[in-house]
Design an enzyme around this catalytic site. Structure first.
Site, short mmCIF file in Angstrom:
data_model
loop_
_atom_site.label_atom_id
_atom_site.label_comp_id
_atom_site.label_asym_id
_atom_site.label_seq_id
_atom_site.Cartn_x
_atom_site.Cartn_y
_atom_site.Cartn_z
N CYS A 111 -10.48 34.96 -0.52
CA CYS A 111 -11.80 35.19 0.07
C CYS A 111 -11.90 34.41 1.39
CB CYS A 111 -12.86 34.79 -0.95
SG CYS A 111 -14.57 34.97 -0.44
N ASP B 119 -13.73 46.84 -2.47
CA ASP B 119 -14.34 45.63 -1.94
C ASP B 119 -15.54 46.00 -1.09
OD1 ASP B 119 -14.98 43.25 -0.53
OD2 ASP B 119 -12.91 42.55 -0.72
N HIS C 139 -13.74 43.06 -4.66
CA HIS C 139 -13.51 41.75 -4.07
C HIS C 139 -13.28 40.74 -5.19
CE1 HIS C 139 -13.79 38.89 -0.75
NE2 HIS C 139 -14.47 38.09 -1.56
#
Length: 300
Positions: free
Chosen positions: A174, A231, A268
């Protein structure tokens, strides 16, 4: 620039609803000895994968960077020297048990893994109970230049503590995925990187002047990008833009050697095994690809 990512993360956080609408999973064990902190961000005390410290030297430490003590978590095979080094860069929630466990996974594979707390000067992520405030009060105040220097400091610590700094890799998740791309462009010591769903584009600012897309042509180490097709914060259009930029970087061997793997059904944070976004098959495949990538690029 963080708003889309914030919304993506918020939608993936696990929670259990009660009759009054409250959602809580409240315990977070940090990797740096802070213990459990109450938080409205539903980070569970235990990760789905719990890697034992048996056979490992693991724990917390600090190294000095220009008079500031940078805390870190590390793990390595016990009693071993001349170990290849992996820098493990935190996700947006900082260095907590999931990041510590990831270090232990790399240690089990024969690495000295180090996760420095790259927010330490700005604040303690474990104390926050709101993602928006965490981003505004801590994350948005962290300069890229500071992060690059602190990663250099982690390598210097490794050199003095059993690490072979001719064999250095970096991986991040991330927030740390973006940092992985940046450090692969900046550092002459890193041989390879693995970026897990890190942002590739964004508006420039004083603290974050450039993003991976703008640095593709000057990469110094090849990067494997692991991304999710679902995502919500990192559109595949930006992955395709990065692919094009790497392909256009004529004569840059690191750019030419970089690759992407997209898991079509993964959201994600699909590697984050303490959250509902976790996708076991993609996470396990990605980690095996990461190990193979580092080995193939001489980080083993």
């Amino acid at each position: 620039m963080f708003e889309e990512l914030k919304n993506s993360i918020q939608s993936l956080l696990p929670g259990q609803s009660t009759e009054n609408g409250a959602t809580r999973r409240t315990a977070l064990k940090t990797a740096l000895g802070v213990g459990y902190a109450a938080t409205a961000m539903p980070i569970m005390a235990q990760t789905a994968i719990q890697t034992s410290t048996q056979g490992l030297a693991a724990g917390e430490g600090i190294y000095d960077m220009e008079g500031f003590s940078v805390p870190f978590y590390y793990a390595a095979p016990e009693g071993k020297k001349n170990l290849p080094v992996i820098l493990v860069v935190q996700e947006i929630f900082g260095v907590h048990e999931y990041i510590a466990d990831t270090c232990r996974r790399f240690a089990k594979a024969g690495y000295l893994a180090i996760a420095p707390d790259l927010y330490a000067r700005q604040g303690d992520a474990s104390k926050y109970t709101d993602i928006g405030k965490l981003i505004a009060e801590v994350v948005n105040k962290v300069p890229d230049e500071q992060v690059m220097a602190d990663l250099d400091g982690a390598i210097a610590w490794a050199a003095e503590n059993g690490g072979n700094v001719k064999k250095v890799g970096i991986t991040g998740f991330c927030w740390g995925g973006r940092i992985t791309w940046l450090y692969a462009e900046q550092s002459k010591k890193v041989k390879a990187g693995v970026a897990w769903y890190g942002r590739l584009v964004g508006a420039p600012s004083a603290l974050t002047p450039k993003h991976p897309l703008e640095l593709a042509a000057s990469l110094k180490a090849p990067v494997l990008g692991l991304y999710g097709g679902q995502d919500g914060g990192i559109p595949l259009t930006t992955v395709n833009e990065m692919k094009d930029a790497l392909a256009a970087a004529k004569g840059n061997k690191a750019a030419a050697a970089s690759e992407f793997v997209v898991y079509p059904q993964a959201p994600h944070a699909f590697h984050a095994d303490y959250r509902s976004s976790y996708r076991k098959e993609a996470a396990e495949d990605g980690f095996q690809r990461a190990l193979a990538w580092f080995k193939a690029k001489g980080v083993a």
